[in-house]
Write an enzyme that holds these catalytic residues in place. Structure first.
Site, PDB file in Angstrom:
ATOM      1  N   LYS A  69     -14.012  -5.018  -6.240  1.00  0.00           N
ATOM      2  CA  LYS A  69     -15.148  -4.100  -6.116  1.00  0.00           C
ATOM      3  C   LYS A  69     -14.707  -2.783  -5.483  1.00  0.00           C
ATOM      4  O   LYS A  69     -15.166  -1.717  -5.871  1.00  0.00           O
ATOM      5  CB  LYS A  69     -16.224  -4.723  -5.216  1.00  0.00           C
ATOM      6  CG  LYS A  69     -16.995  -5.841  -5.849  1.00  0.00           C
ATOM      7  CD  LYS A  69     -18.150  -6.263  -4.939  1.00  0.00           C
ATOM      8  CE  LYS A  69     -18.886  -7.457  -5.512  1.00  0.00           C
ATOM      9  NZ  LYS A  69     -19.975  -7.907  -4.634  1.00  0.00           N
ATOM     10  N   ARG A  84      -5.305  -6.070 -10.838  1.00  0.00           N
ATOM     11  CA  ARG A  84      -6.249  -6.830 -10.017  1.00  0.00           C
ATOM     12  C   ARG A  84      -7.536  -6.026 -10.043  1.00  0.00           C
ATOM     13  O   ARG A  84      -7.515  -4.817  -9.743  1.00  0.00           O
ATOM     14  CB  ARG A  84      -5.743  -6.957  -8.580  1.00  0.00           C
ATOM     15  CG  ARG A  84      -6.784  -7.578  -7.646  1.00  0.00           C
ATOM     16  CD  ARG A  84      -6.427  -7.405  -6.170  1.00  0.00           C
ATOM     17  NE  ARG A  84      -5.167  -7.995  -5.847  1.00  0.00           N
ATOM     18  CZ  ARG A  84      -4.323  -7.478  -4.943  1.00  0.00           C
ATOM     19  NH1 ARG A  84      -4.605  -6.350  -4.303  1.00  0.00           N
ATOM     20  NH2 ARG A  84      -3.174  -8.069  -4.695  1.00  0.00           N
ATOM     21  N   GLN A 126     -10.693  -0.461  -8.909  1.00  0.00           N
ATOM     22  CA  GLN A 126     -11.912  -0.678  -8.114  1.00  0.00           C
ATOM     23  C   GLN A 126     -13.156  -0.412  -8.961  1.00  0.00           C
ATOM     24  O   GLN A 126     -13.389   0.717  -9.403  1.00  0.00           O
ATOM     25  CB  GLN A 126     -11.908   0.276  -6.917  1.00  0.00           C
ATOM     26  CG  GLN A 126     -10.733   0.077  -5.966  1.00  0.00           C
ATOM     27  CD  GLN A 126     -10.441   1.305  -5.126  1.00  0.00           C
ATOM     28  OE1 GLN A 126     -10.558   2.438  -5.607  1.00  0.00           O
ATOM     29  NE2 GLN A 126     -10.038   1.094  -3.884  1.00  0.00           N
ATOM     30  N   ASP A 135      -1.579  -2.027  -4.301  1.00  0.00           N
ATOM     31  CA  ASP A 135      -2.979  -2.024  -3.855  1.00  0.00           C
ATOM     32  C   ASP A 135      -3.576  -0.643  -4.101  1.00  0.00           C
ATOM     33  O   ASP A 135      -2.866   0.368  -4.040  1.00  0.00           O
ATOM     34  CB  ASP A 135      -3.073  -2.309  -2.345  1.00  0.00           C
ATOM     35  CG  ASP A 135      -2.871  -3.785  -2.010  1.00  0.00           C
ATOM     36  OD1 ASP A 135      -2.781  -4.617  -2.926  1.00  0.00           O
ATOM     37  OD2 ASP A 135      -2.805  -4.091  -0.809  1.00  0.00           O
ATOM     38  N   LYS A 162       0.852  -1.194   0.000  1.00  0.00           N
ATOM     39  CA  LYS A 162       0.000   0.000   0.000  1.00  0.00           C
ATOM     40  C   LYS A 162       0.887   1.243   0.000  1.00  0.00           C
ATOM     41  O   LYS A 162       1.635   1.473   0.960  1.00  0.00           O
ATOM     42  CB  LYS A 162      -0.903   0.015   1.239  1.00  0.00           C
ATOM     43  CG  LYS A 162      -1.924  -1.102   1.193  1.00  0.00           C
ATOM     44  CD  LYS A 162      -2.896  -1.046   2.328  1.00  0.00           C
ATOM     45  CE  LYS A 162      -3.942  -2.126   2.156  1.00  0.00           C
ATOM     46  NZ  LYS A 162      -3.380  -3.481   1.890  1.00  0.00           N
ATOM     47  N   THR A 213     -12.483 -11.563  -6.261  1.00  0.00           N
ATOM     48  CA  THR A 213     -13.836 -11.500  -5.701  1.00  0.00           C
ATOM     49  C   THR A 213     -14.190 -12.812  -5.013  1.00  0.00           C
ATOM     50  O   THR A 213     -13.628 -13.859  -5.342  1.00  0.00           O
ATOM     51  CB  THR A 213     -14.883 -11.201  -6.800  1.00  0.00           C
ATOM     52  OG1 THR A 213     -16.169 -11.078  -6.200  1.00  0.00           O
ATOM     53  CG2 THR A 213     -14.939 -12.276  -7.881  1.00  0.00           C
ATOM     54  N   HIS A 214     -15.121 -12.706  -4.054  1.00  0.00           N
ATOM     55  CA  HIS A 214     -15.705 -13.913  -3.438  1.00  0.00           C
ATOM     56  C   HIS A 214     -17.172 -13.993  -3.802  1.00  0.00           C
ATOM     57  O   HIS A 214     -17.919 -14.778  -3.227  1.00  0.00           O
ATOM     58  CB  HIS A 214     -15.576 -13.858  -1.913  1.00  0.00           C
ATOM     59  CG  HIS A 214     -14.264 -13.353  -1.443  1.00  0.00           C
ATOM     60  ND1 HIS A 214     -14.021 -12.025  -1.192  1.00  0.00           N
ATOM     61  CD2 HIS A 214     -13.103 -13.990  -1.215  1.00  0.00           C
ATOM     62  CE1 HIS A 214     -12.768 -11.868  -0.823  1.00  0.00           C
ATOM     63  NE2 HIS A 214     -12.185 -13.036  -0.826  1.00  0.00           N
ATOM     64  N   ARG A 227      -9.383  -1.149  11.948  1.00  0.00           N
ATOM     65  CA  ARG A 227      -9.526  -0.054  10.980  1.00  0.00           C
ATOM     66  C   ARG A 227     -10.414  -0.496   9.812  1.00  0.00           C
ATOM     67  O   ARG A 227     -11.289   0.244   9.366  1.00  0.00           O
ATOM     68  CB  ARG A 227      -8.135   0.346  10.477  1.00  0.00           C
ATOM     69  CG  ARG A 227      -8.123   1.576   9.603  1.00  0.00           C
ATOM     70  CD  ARG A 227      -6.764   2.246   9.623  1.00  0.00           C
ATOM     71  NE  ARG A 227      -5.702   1.298   9.376  1.00  0.00           N
ATOM     72  CZ  ARG A 227      -5.294   0.916   8.166  1.00  0.00           C
ATOM     73  NH1 ARG A 227      -5.879   1.411   7.105  1.00  0.00           N
ATOM     74  NH2 ARG A 227      -4.304   0.070   8.012  1.00  0.00           N
TER      75      ARG A 227
END
Ligand SMILES: Cc1cc2nc3c(=O)[nH]c(=O)nc-3n(C[C@H](O)[C@H](O)[C@H](O)COP(=O)(O)OP(=O)(O)OC[C@H]3O[C@@H](n4cnc5c(N)ncnc54)[C@H](O)[C@@H]3O)c2cc1C
Length: 303
Positions: free
Chosen positions: A182, A179, A153, A123, A89, A221-222, A283
């Site tokens: 969502k 990658r 995203q 990320d 990140k 995704t899941h 967080r």
């Protein structure tokens, strides 16, 4: 409402208690634990991407510490022959404090990964970081065309247009590598789709655009509907298997993960680890109180 209440009070729970449910989603505190968890996934034919958990940094010295930690992670994971790459990140390297220092630190990490022919995934963070992270990707890709990728995203209204603009740095020899997820942050409706149906529509639109333009995609995704939508796009357009992989978070929906593997597709799991798991867990909960229901479920459903 209940989720929100739980999310707000969890930071005041004893750390040991929070660990009971966090441990399902975090590979451990030490590098040895993360290597072990990664090897166990590798044994199931699953690649990994390693993420060192970090809290918000307050000064640029902490960014240097994070950079040194990542260089050490790469050395150790490569020495242990883990089948995986690395995620980071940019705010942990000072993106919002000094973007030039941040660029140089991340450049050093990408150069280290490149020594091993490996790869760093940037990320995507909250909307305040999107322009800066795209710029970072452009600069790094120019120097390390095969060793760096970005997250995008689907919930952001701007994403389709960003993807189209970024095609200017795509070539068939060194394709763009994303990658697609969502998006996890709570963003205002002016810039992000709020209706889950709209988010899924945008996701599949982005995915079809990328795959038909020969871009490599980590389909992260899941959501079973999205996995099935991805299968359809892949079949309809005859997308070769080396142009995508599925990606999931450590500990999440292992049954769906197995189904995807059984269907003959590649899978990569995002493995977060580190001493900062407590801050990270709480967080994430504050960012997205919906996660509280997953946490409560994991208190009762073990395995
Ligand atoms: C590999 C990977 C990397 C990611 N990187 C980023 C990033 O860089 N930036 C970013 O903004 N977001 C990132 N995300 C998060 C992502 O944006 C979503 O917030 C998250 O994946 C949930 O969306 P979903 O597609 O799984 O669908 P959802 O509809 O949220 O979830 C589908 C189902 O999966 C299960 N599920 C989902 N999440 C969890 C969970 N945490 N615990 C337990 N069950 C769960 C539930 O059963 C749920 O019904 C990443 C996700 C993955 C998988």
């Amino acid at each position: 409402m209940i989720n929100k209440l739980i999310a707000q009070t969890i930071p005041f729970f004893p750390k040991k208690f929070v660990w009971i449910f966090s441990k399902k989603y975090i590979a451990g505190e030490t590098i040895e634990e993360a290597i072990l968890a990664s090897k166990q996934l590798n044994d199931k034919n699953i690649a990994v991407t390693i993420d060192l958990l970090g809290e918000f940094i307050k000064n640029i010295e902490e960014a240097k510490e994070n950079k040194d930690n990542y260089l050490n992670i790469i050395e150790q994971f490569e020495a242990n022959k883990v089948r995986g790459n690395y995620s980071l990140k940019p705010t942990s390297f000072g993106l919002l404090i000094d973007k030039e220092v941040c660029f140089n630190y991340i450049r050093e990490i990408v150069a280290k990964a490149a020594e091993y022919n490996n790869f760093i995934r940037i990320d995507m963070e909250d909307s305040a970081c999107v322009d800066l992270e795209i710029e970072l990707y452009r600069r790094l890709k120019a120097e390390f065309p095969k060793n760096v990728g970005l997250v995008v995203q689907a919930y952001l209204r701007r994403t389709q247009s960003d993807l189209e603009k970024l095609m200017d740095i795509h070539t068939e020899e060194t394709p763009l590598n994303y990658r697609l997820c969502k998006g996890i942050y709570v963003e205002p409706k002016e810039i992000a789709f709020k209706d889950p149906k709209k988010v899924n529509e945008a996701y599949l639109k982005n995915l079809e655009f990328l795959l038909t333009n020969k871009v490599f995609v980590g389909i992260a995704t899941h959501d079973r509907k999205l996995v099935e939508g991805a299968y359809q796009i892949i079949k309809k357009n005859n997308i070769p298997k080396n142009q995508f992989e599925f990606q999931m978070l450590y500990g999440v929906t292992p049954e769906l993960r197995k189904e995807i593997l059984d269907n003959g597709y590649s899978m990569r799991v995002y493995v977060p680890y580190g001493k900062d798991w407590f801050g990270y867990s709480t967080r994430r909960l504050k960012e997205n109180p919906k996660m509280a229901s997953h946490i409560i479920k994991s208190l009762f459903v073990r395995g």
